[in-house]
Design a protein around this motif. Structure first.
Motif, PDB file in Angstrom:
ATOM      1  N   LEU A 105       0.871  -1.173   0.000  1.00  0.00           N
ATOM      2  CA  LEU A 105       0.000   0.000   0.000  1.00  0.00           C
ATOM      3  C   LEU A 105       0.906   1.220   0.000  1.00  0.00           C
ATOM      4  O   LEU A 105       1.909   1.263   0.710  1.00  0.00           O
ATOM      5  CB  LEU A 105      -0.903   0.001   1.235  1.00  0.00           C
ATOM      6  CG  LEU A 105      -1.910  -1.145   1.309  1.00  0.00           C
ATOM      7  CD1 LEU A 105      -2.694  -1.097   2.621  1.00  0.00           C
ATOM      8  CD2 LEU A 105      -2.875  -1.101   0.138  1.00  0.00           C
ATOM      9  N   PRO A 107       2.563   4.403   0.970  1.00  0.00           N
ATOM     10  CA  PRO A 107       2.599   5.096   2.261  1.00  0.00           C
ATOM     11  C   PRO A 107       2.180   6.566   2.167  1.00  0.00           C
ATOM     12  O   PRO A 107       1.845   7.166   3.181  1.00  0.00           O
ATOM     13  CB  PRO A 107       4.070   4.981   2.687  1.00  0.00           C
ATOM     14  CG  PRO A 107       4.818   4.745   1.427  1.00  0.00           C
ATOM     15  CD  PRO A 107       3.888   3.973   0.534  1.00  0.00           C
ATOM     16  N   LEU A 109      -0.345   7.793   0.282  1.00  0.00           N
ATOM     17  CA  LEU A 109      -1.728   8.027  -0.133  1.00  0.00           C
ATOM     18  C   LEU A 109      -2.718   7.474   0.896  1.00  0.00           C
ATOM     19  O   LEU A 109      -2.491   6.420   1.483  1.00  0.00           O
ATOM     20  CB  LEU A 109      -2.001   7.361  -1.489  1.00  0.00           C
ATOM     21  CG  LEU A 109      -1.163   7.857  -2.675  1.00  0.00           C
ATOM     22  CD1 LEU A 109      -1.497   7.057  -3.919  1.00  0.00           C
ATOM     23  CD2 LEU A 109      -1.397   9.333  -2.917  1.00  0.00           C
ATOM     24  N   ARG A 110      -3.818   8.214   1.075  1.00  0.00           N
ATOM     25  CA  ARG A 110      -4.841   7.759   2.009  1.00  0.00           C
ATOM     26  C   ARG A 110      -5.534   6.508   1.473  1.00  0.00           C
ATOM     27  O   ARG A 110      -5.580   6.280   0.270  1.00  0.00           O
ATOM     28  CB  ARG A 110      -5.873   8.871   2.218  1.00  0.00           C
ATOM     29  CG  ARG A 110      -5.298  10.094   2.887  1.00  0.00           C
ATOM     30  CD  ARG A 110      -6.354  11.199   2.974  1.00  0.00           C
ATOM     31  NE  ARG A 110      -5.727  12.485   3.282  1.00  0.00           N
ATOM     32  CZ  ARG A 110      -5.395  12.878   4.505  1.00  0.00           C
ATOM     33  NH1 ARG A 110      -5.655  12.094   5.521  1.00  0.00           N
ATOM     34  NH2 ARG A 110      -4.813  14.041   4.703  1.00  0.00           N
ATOM     35  N   TYR A 153      -3.847   6.781   6.700  1.00  0.00           N
ATOM     36  CA  TYR A 153      -2.768   6.309   5.838  1.00  0.00           C
ATOM     37  C   TYR A 153      -2.470   4.867   6.225  1.00  0.00           C
ATOM     38  O   TYR A 153      -2.761   4.451   7.348  1.00  0.00           O
ATOM     39  CB  TYR A 153      -1.526   7.175   6.045  1.00  0.00           C
ATOM     40  CG  TYR A 153      -1.673   8.538   5.434  1.00  0.00           C
ATOM     41  CD1 TYR A 153      -1.453   8.718   4.070  1.00  0.00           C
ATOM     42  CD2 TYR A 153      -2.047   9.636   6.193  1.00  0.00           C
ATOM     43  CE1 TYR A 153      -1.599   9.960   3.493  1.00  0.00           C
ATOM     44  CE2 TYR A 153      -2.198  10.881   5.622  1.00  0.00           C
ATOM     45  CZ  TYR A 153      -1.967  11.041   4.273  1.00  0.00           C
ATOM     46  OH  TYR A 153      -2.122  12.266   3.688  1.00  0.00           O
ATOM     47  N   HIS A 155       0.053   3.275   7.268  1.00  0.00           N
ATOM     48  CA  HIS A 155       0.820   2.979   8.484  1.00  0.00           C
ATOM     49  C   HIS A 155      -0.015   3.140   9.752  1.00  0.00           C
ATOM     50  O   HIS A 155       0.414   2.751  10.825  1.00  0.00           O
ATOM     51  CB  HIS A 155       2.070   3.856   8.559  1.00  0.00           C
ATOM     52  CG  HIS A 155       1.803   5.285   8.897  1.00  0.00           C
ATOM     53  ND1 HIS A 155       1.564   6.245   7.941  1.00  0.00           N
ATOM     54  CD2 HIS A 155       1.710   5.915  10.078  1.00  0.00           C
ATOM     55  CE1 HIS A 155       1.343   7.404   8.542  1.00  0.00           C
ATOM     56  NE2 HIS A 155       1.428   7.240   9.822  1.00  0.00           N
ATOM     57  N   GLN A 156      -1.200   3.723   9.621  1.00  0.00           N
ATOM     58  CA  GLN A 156      -2.055   3.882  10.794  1.00  0.00           C
ATOM     59  C   GLN A 156      -2.978   2.683  10.989  1.00  0.00           C
ATOM     60  O   GLN A 156      -3.845   2.698  11.852  1.00  0.00           O
ATOM     61  CB  GLN A 156      -2.871   5.170  10.669  1.00  0.00           C
ATOM     62  CG  GLN A 156      -1.992   6.413  10.677  1.00  0.00           C
ATOM     63  CD  GLN A 156      -2.744   7.664  10.281  1.00  0.00           C
ATOM     64  OE1 GLN A 156      -3.446   7.698   9.276  1.00  0.00           O
ATOM     65  NE2 GLN A 156      -2.609   8.720  11.075  1.00  0.00           N
TER      66      GLN A 156
ATOM     67  N   PHE B 213       4.669  -1.275  -3.683  1.00  0.00           N
ATOM     68  CA  PHE B 213       3.414  -0.541  -3.898  1.00  0.00           C
ATOM     69  C   PHE B 213       3.290  -0.014  -5.316  1.00  0.00           C
ATOM     70  O   PHE B 213       2.186   0.177  -5.813  1.00  0.00           O
ATOM     71  CB  PHE B 213       3.207   0.564  -2.843  1.00  0.00           C
ATOM     72  CG  PHE B 213       4.259   1.631  -2.800  1.00  0.00           C
ATOM     73  CD1 PHE B 213       4.247   2.669  -3.701  1.00  0.00           C
ATOM     74  CD2 PHE B 213       5.238   1.604  -1.823  1.00  0.00           C
ATOM     75  CE1 PHE B 213       5.206   3.657  -3.647  1.00  0.00           C
ATOM     76  CE2 PHE B 213       6.199   2.590  -1.751  1.00  0.00           C
ATOM     77  CZ  PHE B 213       6.187   3.624  -2.679  1.00  0.00           C
ATOM     78  N   ASN B 235       6.747   9.762  -3.252  1.00  0.00           N
ATOM     79  CA  ASN B 235       7.604   9.032  -2.334  1.00  0.00           C
ATOM     80  C   ASN B 235       9.088   9.265  -2.608  1.00  0.00           C
ATOM     81  O   ASN B 235       9.922   9.005  -1.757  1.00  0.00           O
ATOM     82  CB  ASN B 235       7.304   7.538  -2.410  1.00  0.00           C
ATOM     83  CG  ASN B 235       5.999   7.205  -1.732  1.00  0.00           C
ATOM     84  OD1 ASN B 235       5.889   7.248  -0.517  1.00  0.00           O
ATOM     85  ND2 ASN B 235       4.975   6.920  -2.525  1.00  0.00           N
ATOM     86  N   PRO B 310       3.502  11.199   4.964  1.00  0.00           N
ATOM     87  CA  PRO B 310       2.424  11.103   5.947  1.00  0.00           C
ATOM     88  C   PRO B 310       2.875  10.476   7.260  1.00  0.00           C
ATOM     89  O   PRO B 310       2.394  10.849   8.318  1.00  0.00           O
ATOM     90  CB  PRO B 310       1.397  10.219   5.250  1.00  0.00           C
ATOM     91  CG  PRO B 310       1.670  10.380   3.813  1.00  0.00           C
ATOM     92  CD  PRO B 310       3.141  10.611   3.686  1.00  0.00           C
ATOM     93  N   ARG B 311       3.806   9.546   7.175  1.00  0.00           N
ATOM     94  CA  ARG B 311       4.242   8.867   8.385  1.00  0.00           C
ATOM     95  C   ARG B 311       4.849   9.870   9.370  1.00  0.00           C
ATOM     96  O   ARG B 311       4.559   9.858  10.554  1.00  0.00           O
ATOM     97  CB  ARG B 311       5.265   7.796   8.027  1.00  0.00           C
ATOM     98  CG  ARG B 311       5.590   6.854   9.140  1.00  0.00           C
ATOM     99  CD  ARG B 311       6.594   5.845   8.662  1.00  0.00           C
ATOM    100  NE  ARG B 311       5.999   4.800   7.842  1.00  0.00           N
ATOM    101  CZ  ARG B 311       5.484   3.687   8.355  1.00  0.00           C
ATOM    102  NH1 ARG B 311       5.490   3.480   9.644  1.00  0.00           N
ATOM    103  NH2 ARG B 311       4.952   2.782   7.582  1.00  0.00           N
TER     104      ARG B 311
END
Lengths: 600, 317
Positions: A105, A107, A109-110, A153, A155-156, B213, B235, B310-311
């Motif tokens: 998936l 990382p 992008l939602r 996201y 990772h959540q 990905f 990324n 985002p992380r």
């Protein structure tokens, strides 16, 4: 449903490496899957199963090329199509569920973006209709459908949730064929059981033909109607799941089945000596012949043709009649485990608490390991089992409570322990791919503890190193080699040898087989059991695989959320578990025996 | 996020303070002093002493540093030794010229570098990729003054005479009034930055294109353009931002050469002139300014990195 015309037909597929010599990665792959059916594609690492899985989508990784064959989806061969049209079929007619959703998936992008684009790329309806479909899909894979979840996201999300998102994505456009590439490898048994159930339900509900790629025969047995066994880029046996596991006609299939650990622990785990041949290094004749106890002269001359042994059961082995005549029930019984230790405790853990930063991860831990005894520490990821192992090994920064080693309290860090204690407690890590220094030869790696603990060098060090290698069944020739020149199983043996030269009394084994193929796992377990019997080493065997523990350990401690929820003799715990958590773990562990019993 | 920026700004101030110590020490270590260079070789000892007293050069090193740094903190950078104008006044016009040049160069080179890098990675090992690779490597190897002089020779003097080779400006008129004069200086700066940005962008995009990905995005049937620009590039940006920030900061030094070649009236030219005339207050102010630019650009790069990851972003929320 298997009487319907197959949704997926792969005919005589050949994939080659795209450089230098024209070596094939896989060849002569022919299989059919009917709508609503699941075909298990099993094999060890390097057998070409993922290559076949990807070829079903008309895709190859960089450096590979499909050179021959057909992939027909509902009767239409997708391989001759121009690239743009093939791309439009992917995700719509045929879709893919990746092995590791954490890396598959994006990382950046939602979740919502990644689900929505799957629909939008194939021209699915308006944005309102897409939204409705996303909600429908998330409900099917049992995920929340609210905005807060969709805006997350990757990772959540937990590993199980990530895999469910990947499943939702794969089923979003209602494909006819779906390829699942070891989708449960990184998941806990409980999560795995749920994901497998979802896969099965979705496939039958939507009439999807599924190819389930896996190295785990127990999982495949619970899910698939048919199984194709791959070895060296060929399908060596293909047949109904039940027939394949009870009347395997190929020696390799038999060996694979024998290597699978079972909760019942009735049979000995037997590894397969040698390693699977890589493309470009395959022998003349049958690829399995060098490792096969049935092999005859003709096996070394040509590759056996496909022969039908029963309805829908094909095999490629000259000796299949002999193999079939030998009953699979004649598996050697498990060797008696070492006697339960009666001596004083080697390691006694008393009321230990430990934290990662502000979060407490171990609560009130009590545990005892005696000499020549193996205590299995089982639990899901995050249960604290590795932290406990690290506390004992002196690798965890600090803990409260006491750990005694032969009656003496152990300081927290290994730096505070004396040399003799450090020598006596050795640690073997999960991944042999990361735990051996790539710039040193195996000889140098093994010599290091010898120099530190015994000031041994030269001929004496070499003699001790060779001795340790023999214990783990490695030839002394590996001394001159670098870790990357060894297979995964050989590396893990070398790591065990490095621990052994220190002549420890306790070996802490942290998931030492989870990165290895089943055939290799069986051999490693065998080595560890022997160390226990012959050298009277105490073992702390950390694992998430309940099926393994009966083969090797006398006692088991089950961990959940930082606490030991159940502790006792392995037989007692496995046969009459007391804690609900243990019962759940047991029922979620896929079992080949149970699957076979259920299907017959 | 705000907390993070404030923390980083405070750290930046510490960096600048240490830099101010080094700048001051360096100017002290230079041979000769300002009084001698102002008055020239024929100066009498009496006049030298008088001037030193006037400039405060006879005071102790610590007093001199304290007077300088407290002046900097209150916005008074002292007066130029050459024309006695306040340093801030001498600088402000020049600063506008230089910043405009840099911003223009950055606005062109960053997107261009990212595009070239991503496009090369997409067409890995193609003729386009190899041409870009050779060209960027070659240009990266050339110092700015060689590029600058070559451009002047080709486009302004010997071969073609399309563009002005030197900037002719009037005080008080913004640089944007002379677009033609900007082309060559901006081109030199762009040529200095683009190769690095393009190469790091190519390397990180190549790596990202091999990731799971991206394969997943392709297996979902997404069009290749979307795979590249929506899945891979965001990324790949994080490492690129870091390198670009260092490069833009390096431009602050490169601008000295470029301004000297084109006689462009920015901070860089002022620095060259001031060093020549031992105009220490101006030299110190410019050195501090360039250090501040480094701090700010690195902070911007870190913020940009966080925004595209985002992380990192969610862990700060």
């Amino acid at each position: 449903m298997s009487t319907q015309a197959p949704s997926l037909e792969v005919v005589d597929l050949r994939v080659e490496v795209d450089y230098g010599a024209r070596e094939d990665i896989v060849d002569e792959i022919t299989l059919h899957v009917a709508a609503g059916d699941v075909l298990g594609l099993v094999g060890e690492s390097g057998s070409g199963k993922t290559t076949v899985g990807l070829a079903v989508l008309g895709h190859t990784r960089r450096g590979a090329r499909i050179v021959r064959g057909e992939v027909r989806i509902e009767g239409r061969d997708i391989l001759p199509l121009p690239p743009l049209e093939r791309q439009r079929l992917r995700g719509r007619l045929v879709s893919y569920v990746p092995q590791d959703p954490a890396s598959a998936l994006n990382p950046a992008l939602r979740i919502n973006t990644q689900l929505e684009e799957t629909l939008a790329a194939h021209g699915f309806g308006t944005s309102t209709e897409r939204r409705a479909r996303i909600v429908e899909m998330l409900e099917e894979v049992l995920l929340p459908t609210d905005d807060i979840f969709l805006k997350r996201y990757p990772h959540q999300l937990s590993g199980g949730q990530q895999q469910r998102v990947a499943l939702a994505m794969a089923f979003a456009n209602r494909p006819r064929v779906i390829v699942l590439d070891e989708p449960t490898t990184g998941l806990d048994v409980t999560t795995q059981a749920h994901v497998l159930e979802t896969v099965r339900d979705l496939c039958s509900a939507h009439g999807v033909a599924a190819v389930y790629v896996s190295h785990d025969l127990s999982v495949v047995a619970t899910l698939a109607r048919q199984v194709a066994v791959m070895y060296g880029g060929r399908i060596v046996e293909l047949g109904p799941t039940h027939a394949l596991f009870t009347h395997a006609a190929h020696p390799y299939t038999r060996r694979l089945v024998e290597a699978i650990p079972e909760i019942s622990g009735k049979h000995a785990l037997i590894g397969i000596p040698g390693t699977a041949p890589r493309p470009g290094h395959r022998p003349v004749g049958c690829f399995f012949a060098p490792r096969c106890s049935f092999a005859q002269a003709e096996c070394h001359v040509s590759f056996p043709p496909v022969e039908n042994v029963a309805a829908g059961h094909d095999v490629r082995c000259f000796m299949h009649a002999t193999v079939l005549a030998e009953s699979i029930a004649a598996r050697p019984a498990a060797r008696p485990r070492a006697e339960l230790g009666i001596e004083d405790a080697l390691v006694a853990v008393r009321n230990v608490q430990a934290s990662h930063g502000a979060r407490q991860v171990l609560f009130d831990i009590d545990l005892v390991v005696r000499p020549s005894e193996c205590v299995a520490l089982v639990g899901e990821s995050g249960s604290g089992k590795t932290t406990l192992a690290r506390c004992i090994g002196g690798l965890h920064g600090g803990f409260e409570g006491e750990i005694f080693f032969r009656g003496q309290p152990l300081p927290c860090g290994s730096g505070a322990r004396d040399a003799d204690t450090r020598r006596n407690i050795q640690y073997v890590f999960q991944s042999p791919y990361n735990s051996l220094n790539p710039r040193k030869t195996i000889g140098q790696i093994i010599a290091q503890p010898l120099g530190v603990f015994f000031s041994a060098s030269g001929a004496d060090a070499r003699r001790r190193a060779v001795e340790a290698l023999e214990r783990v069944q490695l030839s002394p020739t590996v001394l001159e080699r670098y870790p990357q020149q060894l297979s995964g199983g050989e590396r893990q043996r070398a790591a065990i040898a490095r621990a052994l030269v220190a002549q420890p009394q306790l070996l802490v084994c942290d998931e030492v087989t989870s990165a290895l193929d089943v055939s290799v796992q069986a051999a490693i377990i065998d080595v560890l059991a022997e160390l226990q019997r012959e050298l009277h080493i105490g073992l702390l065997f950390v694992t998430h695989n309940l099926a393994l523990i009966r083969t090797i350990s006398q006692e088991v401690a089950v961990m959940s959320e930082g606490r030991i929820v159940e502790r006792g003799l392995v037989d007692d715990v496995l046969e009459s578990p007391q804690a609900d958590y243990t019962k759940k773990l047991l029922s979620d562990t896929p079992s080949l025996e149970a699957a076979i019993a259920a299907s017959s | 996020m705000t907390g993070f920026i404030i923390r980083r700004l405070l750290l930046g101030l510490v960096t600048l303070w240490i830099t101010s110590l080094i700048i001051f020490a360096a100017t002290q270590a230079l041979p000769g002093d300002a009084a001698r260079s102002i008055l020239g070789r024929s100066a009498t000892p009496e006049s030298l002493a008088a001037l030193r007293q006037q400039l405060g050069l006879d005071k102790s090193v610590f007093t001199q540093y304290w007077e300088w740094i407290s002046g900097v903190l209150t916005g008074d950078m002292g007066a130029s030794l050459v024309n006695s104008l306040p340093v801030t006044e001498v600088l402000s016009d020049r600063l506008v010229y230089s910043l405009f040049l840099m911003l223009l160069a950055a606005a062109i080179s960053v997107p261009l570098g990212i595009y070239l890098g991503a496009a090369s990675a997409r067409r890995r090992d193609s003729a386009f990729d190899q041409t870009t690779s050779v060209a960027t490597l070659g240009l990266a190897a050339l110092p700015e003054f060689v590029v600058g002089i070559t451009l002047v020779v080709v486009f302004a003097t010997n071969v073609f005479t399309w563009l002005p080779g030197v900037a002719v400006t009037e005080p008080g008129v913004g640089p944007w009034h002379y677009p033609k004069q900007l082309i060559l200086p901006v081109a030199v700066l762009v040529i200095a930055v683009v190769p690095y940005t393009a190469r790091i962008m190519r390397a990180s995009t190549v790596e990202i294109l091999e990731s799971d990905f991206v394969e997943m995005a392709r297996l979902k049937g997404l069009p290749e353009q979307r795979v590249l620009w929506r899945h891979a590039v965001p990324n790949a940006l994080a490492p690129t931002f870091q390198v670009t920030a260092l490069n833009l900061a390096y431009l602050a030094g490169g601008i000295v050469v470029v301004e000297a070649v084109f006689n462009y009236p920015g901070v860089g030219l002022l620095l060259v002139d001031s060093v020549r005339s031992r105009d220490m207050p101006v030299v110190q102010a410019i050195a501090l300014l360039i250090a501040a630019l480094y701090v700010v650009l690195n902070l911007l790069a870190d913020v940009a990195t966080i925004l595209v990851s985002p992380r990192l972003r969610t862990s700060l929320e």
